[in-house]
Design an enzyme around this catalytic site. Structure first.
Site, PDB file in Angstrom:
ATOM      1  N   PRO A   1     -24.533  17.677   4.475  1.00 32.97           N
ATOM      2  CG  PRO A   1     -22.409  17.575   3.487  1.00 32.97           C
ATOM      3  CD  PRO A   1     -23.118  17.362   4.779  1.00 32.97           C
TER       4      PRO A   1
ATOM      5  CE1 TYR B   1     -13.153   4.465  -8.017  1.00 32.98           C
ATOM      6  CE2 TYR B   1     -15.540   4.581  -8.264  1.00 32.98           C
ATOM      7  CZ  TYR B   1     -14.414   3.924  -7.813  1.00 32.98           C
ATOM      8  OH  TYR B   1     -14.541   2.705  -7.168  1.00 32.98           O
TER       9      TYR B   1
ATOM     10  CE  LYS C   1     -11.984   0.007  -9.404  1.00 32.96           C
ATOM     11  NZ  LYS C   1     -10.880  -0.591  -8.602  1.00 32.96           N
TER      12      LYS C   1
ATOM     13  CG  ASP D   1     -22.358  -0.321  -8.054  1.00 29.86           C
ATOM     14  OD1 ASP D   1     -21.496   0.579  -7.920  1.00 29.86           O
ATOM     15  OD2 ASP D   1     -23.393  -0.375  -7.356  1.00 29.86           O
TER      16      ASP D   1
ATOM     17  CG  ASP E   1      -2.055   0.975   1.128  1.00 28.39           C
ATOM     18  OD1 ASP E   1      -3.222   0.562   1.123  1.00 28.39           O
ATOM     19  OD2 ASP E   1      -1.781   2.205   1.056  1.00 28.39           O
TER      20      ASP E   1
END
Ligand code: NAD
Ligand code: DAU
Length: 356
Positions: free
Chosen positions: A213, A158, A162, A133, A31
């Protein structure tokens, strides 16, 4: 033993803790420790010889090659990624670098390692790619949930990054025969989630008496899965998944954001009422929407249920209660990660989102 990438993040650290208690195998954890990686998540394994932590980047091919040859893992579980949609809108570059280039680098080194394995070891090897998903895009209110054959239609930097990584994994199986497995999971929640994501953000803001928010009208739908159920699903796919296949993972828990926030507020009202006795939901504040905000995600998880016998253990009601209780019991963890860097992010993301 197995090699995990991104094991100091939210799902990766839950996965390692789960793996150590559910199996007898060791883990090497590679990592980079970006803002999202936190070794405190793995504090319980500090003296456990079955967990070896290595700080490094999946783009560092020399390091990856060295770790593979030194530890000879029987499987790679690839979590490492930039994972926050809002950050991908503010700065997509890191998402391309880690999610696409990083996955490519890792695949290249793993292919070189796997190609020279022999016999049983070669046959048993697996590369499991953890995906989302969001690659399937956005559903309308009456559309059926995503299946493994739903066309890819990513809408954010993003999800596009992916999607690209999923395609690379697919191609490495199809072209080189690399024994891959891909999982596409819905929204996770649970312990150790960085408080930039909706659920921990709401818990933290509520406890601090800050506005909660809600982007847009609050009617966007997500399909929530308890992180422990995701970890169990990954173990299940690793042991029984068919090579080259993808498996959708989800909890059959579609909720609007407003429902989620109201549920979290109601649990907090019960477990830790506000000093002024006002309900936490009174802090709800509608703010400017996320650009390109996907309206609805929903996962059809019948393939993994039918073929591999996996089913979620937690309902949203049980999982969210455990999660809120975990944050209340672990405020020290929260305080340690709410650093200057986090404060800067909160300012950048929310400063132009005044109530419309
Ligand atoms: P996270 O942001 O909490 O953790 C990501 C981890 O990857 C961090 O520890 C970070 O330090 C590490 N990392 C980032 N760049 C790296 C690099 N170049 N080299 C090595 N390590 C690096 O993410 P998460 O929520 O735990 O998600 C993990 C994976 O699961 C991601 O691939 C994500 O796309 C996928 N996923 C997440 C969800 C969700 O709801 N969070 C749902 C489905 C799939
Ligand atoms: O679906 C899986 C994905 O779930 C993962 O691939 C991502 O890594 C993960 O971050 C998550 O993406 P989302 O964008 O769905 O999660 P997030 O927690 O950012 O937002 C959840 C919903 O809440 C979304 O509709 C946006 C909304 N939201 C979010 C924040 C941070 C708000 O209304 N207010 C907020 O302040």
């Amino acid at each position: 033993m197995i090699l995990v990438t991104g094991g100091a993040g939210f799902i990766g650290s839950n996965f390692i803790l789960d793996w150590i208690s559910a199996t007898s195998e060791s883990v090497v954890n590679l990592d980079k420790l970006t803002y999202a990686g936190n070794l405190e998540n793995l504090a319980n394994l500090k003296d456990d010889p079955r967990h070896a932590f290595v700080q490094g980047d999946i783009n560092d091919r020399t390091l990856v090659a060295k770790l593979l040859s030194q530890h000879q893992p029987r499987a790679i579980i690839h979590f490492a990624a930039e994972s926050h949609v809002d950050r991908s809108i503010h700065g997509p570059g890191e998402f391309i670098q880690t999610n696409i280039n990083g996955t490519f680098s890792l695949l290249e080194e793993v292919r070189a390692y796997w190609q020279v394995l022999q016999g049983e070891e070669k046959a048993a090897f697996r590369f499991l790619h953890v995906s989302t998903d969001e690659v399937y895009g956005s559903l309308g209110a009456n559309d059926p949930p995503f299946t493994e054959t739903t066309a890819y239609a990513p809408n954010s930097p993003y999800s596009a990054s992916k999607a690209a990584s999923d395609h690379l994994v697919r191609a490495y199986h199809h072209t080189y025969g690399l024994p891959t497995l891909t999982t596409n999971c819905s929204n996770n929640y649970g312990a150790y989630q960085f408080p930039e994501k909706l659920i921990p953000l709401i818990i933290l803001n509520a406890l601090n008496g800050k506005p909660l928010p809600i982007y847009g009208d609050g009617m966007n739908v997500r399909d929530w899965l308890y992180v422990g159920d995701h970890c169990a699903a990954i173990r299940t796919v690793l042991s029984g998944g068919r090579l080259g296949e993808t498996y959708n993972i989800g909890g059959w828990n579609e909720k609007t954001n407003l429902d989620v926030v109201n549920t979290v507020c109601a649990i907090l009202d019960e477990l830790k009422p506000a000093a002024d006795s006002k309900p936490y939901a009174s802090l709800i504040t509608y703010v400017k929407d996320r650009p390109g905000h996907d309206r609805r995600y929903a996962i059809d998880a019948r393939k993994i249920e039918r073929e591999l016998g996996w089913k979620p253990m937690e309902t949203f009601e049980t999982g969210i209660r455990e999660t809120v209780a975990w944050y209340l019991d672990n405020m020290g963890w929260v305080e340690s990660i709410v650093s200057g860097e986090y404060q800067k992010w909160m300012k950048a993301n929310y400063q132009n989102r005044e109530v419309p």
